[in-house]
Write a protein that holds these residues in place. Structure first.
Motif, PDB file in Angstrom:
ATOM      1  N   PHE A  28      -9.015   0.620   3.166  1.00  0.00           N
ATOM      2  CA  PHE A  28      -7.671   0.035   3.075  1.00  0.00           C
ATOM      3  C   PHE A  28      -7.392  -0.998   4.172  1.00  0.00           C
ATOM      4  O   PHE A  28      -6.306  -1.575   4.193  1.00  0.00           O
TER       5      PHE A  28
ATOM      6  N   ASN B 228      -5.291  10.197   6.181  1.00  0.00           N
ATOM      7  CA  ASN B 228      -4.609   8.892   6.189  1.00  0.00           C
ATOM      8  C   ASN B 228      -3.904   8.549   4.885  1.00  0.00           C
ATOM      9  O   ASN B 228      -3.240   7.510   4.804  1.00  0.00           O
ATOM     10  N   TYR B 229      -4.043   9.401   3.879  1.00  0.00           N
ATOM     11  CA  TYR B 229      -3.463   9.100   2.566  1.00  0.00           C
ATOM     12  C   TYR B 229      -2.822  10.342   1.972  1.00  0.00           C
ATOM     13  O   TYR B 229      -3.363  11.450   2.073  1.00  0.00           O
TER      14      TYR B 229
ATOM     15  N   GLN C 141       3.769   7.217  -2.273  1.00  0.00           N
ATOM     16  CA  GLN C 141       2.438   7.120  -1.657  1.00  0.00           C
ATOM     17  C   GLN C 141       2.564   6.697  -0.206  1.00  0.00           C
ATOM     18  O   GLN C 141       3.359   5.824   0.138  1.00  0.00           O
TER      19      GLN C 141
ATOM     20  N   PHE D 131       0.793  -1.228   0.000  1.00  0.00           N
ATOM     21  CA  PHE D 131       0.000   0.000   0.000  1.00  0.00           C
ATOM     22  C   PHE D 131       0.831   1.287   0.000  1.00  0.00           C
ATOM     23  O   PHE D 131       0.293   2.354  -0.295  1.00  0.00           O
ATOM     24  N   THR D 132       2.091   1.218   0.388  1.00  0.00           N
ATOM     25  CA  THR D 132       2.857   2.449   0.551  1.00  0.00           C
ATOM     26  C   THR D 132       4.210   2.349  -0.163  1.00  0.00           C
ATOM     27  O   THR D 132       4.655   1.275  -0.549  1.00  0.00           O
TER      28      THR D 132
ATOM     29  N   LEU E  73      -9.873  10.587   4.488  1.00  0.00           N
ATOM     30  CA  LEU E  73      -8.992  10.153   3.411  1.00  0.00           C
ATOM     31  C   LEU E  73      -7.744  11.031   3.355  1.00  0.00           C
ATOM     32  O   LEU E  73      -6.620  10.530   3.265  1.00  0.00           O
TER      33      LEU E  73
ATOM     34  N   THR F 176      -3.744   1.547  -4.783  1.00  0.00           N
ATOM     35  CA  THR F 176      -3.906   2.978  -4.556  1.00  0.00           C
ATOM     36  C   THR F 176      -5.393   3.295  -4.466  1.00  0.00           C
ATOM     37  O   THR F 176      -6.222   2.543  -5.009  1.00  0.00           O
ATOM     38  N   PRO F 177      -5.793   4.364  -3.763  1.00  0.00           N
ATOM     39  CA  PRO F 177      -7.211   4.702  -3.660  1.00  0.00           C
ATOM     40  C   PRO F 177      -7.869   4.836  -5.033  1.00  0.00           C
ATOM     41  O   PRO F 177      -7.315   5.456  -5.942  1.00  0.00           O
TER      42      PRO F 177
ATOM     43  N   ILE G 176       0.017   5.572   3.059  1.00  0.00           N
ATOM     44  CA  ILE G 176      -1.281   5.272   3.675  1.00  0.00           C
ATOM     45  C   ILE G 176      -0.982   4.906   5.115  1.00  0.00           C
ATOM     46  O   ILE G 176      -0.370   3.879   5.393  1.00  0.00           O
TER      47      ILE G 176
ATOM     48  N   LYS H 136      -2.073   3.528   7.801  1.00  0.00           N
ATOM     49  CA  LYS H 136      -2.981   2.610   8.490  1.00  0.00           C
ATOM     50  C   LYS H 136      -2.331   1.264   8.778  1.00  0.00           C
ATOM     51  O   LYS H 136      -3.022   0.322   9.159  1.00  0.00           O
TER      52      LYS H 136
END
Length: 578
Positions: free
Chosen positions: A527, A377-378, A397, A314-315, A374, A327-328, A399, A401
């Motif tokens: 996520f 956290n992103y 990126q 995710f990151t 959002l 990615t979102p 995120i 979380k």
């Protein structure tokens, strides 16, 4: 004696990586039914050699089960998120992850390894079959807490299993030989409701048994390693369609007088200046120890065992050369931006409270429109100095979380949202709306739930007045969308024309409040691995495949006709068993 064992655990290694149990290891290779319950692990011992009648045996065995759960920890998140509508894969995503997101299981996929779940289950079965539950010391059952905890582990593994596979064999005895495993794998399979009903009956007698306490292990309070029984019972009842029973379990857990779980956020992300909308105040975090109720502990180094790879998915990290795989999605951004944010304020020298709604444009960042969770956290930024020949991604990126050393199973805000879902489906939409908009305390319940619903709800909405007060609770929507208690656009749905009976009005409200709850689950839990399962649960409940197919097929904006057609067939929602 017990304390000496705990001290030994802390001194010897961070988490126990060996178990006295027969481990059903090995990956799924899609060849035969025996792979479902592989018994070829070199750690298998003869059954007669394993009588769990010593404290050391029991502690090491329970921690061995925790170790086996590490193998499915990341998968609980990725199977629930990659198949949902809140994220989309990037070009850097692995082939397995891309196929998973596309619901293409035509090839072998590392995310489809059912034997890992049965490894947890078979270890639990062995423990439950061999622990000496009659053993007492000073009039107290010695292994009562561990016995209940292992039952919860097994039920949780089965719930995860059946959510992903739809129909699974129910195996409740330890499988010690290949012949036993073959027979069990070839037996009858059961669906979500049947599996949930079985484990509701199995767990209910142990609902109030305390979690084991092994002190501080690896820097954590070890009680966090175990699954809160009443929260799990609430989930099982929710999936099985026993809504009043689900609400009762959730309420009992949240309103426990010894350890109440209030939803009180002073550090929520919000606008505070009604004349300047430049940058929201505070950052909303879900990673606090107060928020996370239960988790699977992971290792910090591969040398020690299983390390979570979620951050690399995710990151951007140096380990993945800043190439993130998920990615979102456009759908996530649209949902967040569609929320109406407001601020409650009192003018200087004034006495009356007024409401100001945040603008819909003109921000320095697009993510500041609507709900602010959002943006909190992103983030995605450009990395300078990269040319076309660079091995590193030009984008970074983040995120916020994920932990490197734990994967949450339960956190309190999501438990409250499931509680709201259960209340609503139990015929109590005003109470469910109270969870979303105001926060649950006797004062709010009295003010925003009418007398007829309060009578119908009874103790399902009972909260201790000394702990749950108006000053100490928060409506969940307020965590990112401002002061929702004064938001005139975020209200209980009311039919435009009067309906014949009160029940007609309730029936009108239930699906609409449910839609608000599902949206809130996305805004709050994006996520974290909940989304596909939330859509699945509602689609099954309503008998409406489009409830799942539509948002997922539109995750990238325009509808993907081929994906929608695939998902309109319910059999494609589940992974294939070997």
């Amino acid at each position: 004696m017990r304390q000496q064992i705990y001290d030994q655990l802390r001194r010897s290694f961070r988490f126990v990586v060996y178990s006295l149990l027969p481990l059903v290891g090995g990956g799924w290779v899609g060849v035969s039914c025996s792979d479902l319950l592989d018994t070829t692990s070199e750690l298998v011992e003869f059954e007669e050699d394993n009588t769990l009648n010593h404290t050391t045996d029991s502690v090491y065995s329970v921690m061995g089960i925790v170790n086996r759960m590490q193998l499915v920890a990341d998968r609980t998140v990725l199977l629930g998120e990659a198949r949902g509508d809140l994220v989309t894969t990037t070009e850097a995503a692995s082939a397995d992850l891309k196929r998973l997101a596309a619901f293409d299981m035509s090839q072998q996929n590392k995310y489809n390894q059912v034997s890992d779940y049965y490894a947890v289950i078979n270890n639990c079965n062995f423990y439950l079959a061999h622990v000496d539950t009659a053993l007492q010391r000073r009039g107290r059952q010695l292994f009562k807490y561990e016995y209940a905890a292992v039952k919860a582990f097994r039920a949780w593994a089965y719930l995860e299993l059946v959510k992903n596979y739809g129909q699974v064999p129910l195996v409740t005895e330890p499988q010690m030989t290949e012949r036993e495993a073959l027979a069990a794998a070839a037996g009858a399979t059961y669906g979500i409701k049947e599996i949930c009903d079985y484990f509701i009956a199995d767990l209910t007698p142990y609902a109030l048994v305390d979690l084991p306490q092994y002190g501080n292990v690896g820097g954590y309070n070890s009680q966090g390693f175990f699954i809160p029984m009443r929260a799990l019972l609430g989930d099982l009842c929710l999936w099985a369609g026993h809504y009043e029973e689900a609400a009762r379990w959730y309420n009992s857990y949240l309103n426990d007088k010894r350890s109440p779980i209030e939803l009180n956020y002073t550090n929520r992300v919000r606008w505070t200046n009604v004349t300047e909308f430049q940058r929201p105040q505070n950052a909303y975090s879900v990673t606090s120890t107060q928020e996370v109720l239960s988790f699977i502990p992971m290792e910090e180094r591969v040398f020690d065992g299983t390390v979570s790879d979620l951050a690399n998915v995710f990151t951007s990290t140096s380990e993945n050369n800043y190439y993130f795989q998920l990615t979102p999605s456009v759908g996530m951004r649209q949902l967040s931006a569609s929320q109406i944010n407001c601020i409650m304020y009192r003018a200087e020298g004034g006495t009356e409270i007024d409401t100001v709604y945040a603008p819909r444009s003109g921000f320095s960042e697009d993510l500041y429109v609507g709900d602010l969770r959002l943006s909190s956290n992103y983030s995605q930024t450009s990395r300078g100095g990269q040319d076309e020949y660079s091995e590193y991604n030009s984008l970074s990126q983040s995120i916020r979380k994920f932990w490197s050393d734990r994967v949450p199973i339960y956190r309190r805000t999501m438990v409250y949202l499931r509680y709201a879902e259960a209340l609503n489906r139990a015929g109590l939409p005003q109470s469910a709306m109270c969870v979303l908009k105001y926060g649950m305390c006797p004062e709010n319940i009295s003010q925003y739930v009418d007398s007829l619903e309060r009578v119908a709800a009874g103790d399902l909405i009972s909260f201790d007045a000394s702990t749950f007060t108006k000053e100490r609770v928060t409506g969940i929507h307020s965590l990112g969308s401002g002061d929702s208690e004064c938001n005139a656009f975020y209200v209980l749905p009311v039919p435009t024309d009067s309906l014949a009976t009160r029940q007609d009005t309730i029936s009108y409200q239930i699906p609409r409040v449910e839609d608000l709850i599902v949206n809130e689950m996305a805004l709050e839990g994006a996520f974290e691995g909940y989304r596909f399962y939330d859509l699945l649960r509602i689609a099954l409940r309503r008998g409406d495949p489009a409830y799942l197919a539509d948002p997922i097929s539109r995750r990238n904006g325009a509808s993907n006709t081929q994906l929608r057609q695939l998902l309109m067939d319910q059999k494609n929602w589940f992974l294939p068993l070997p």
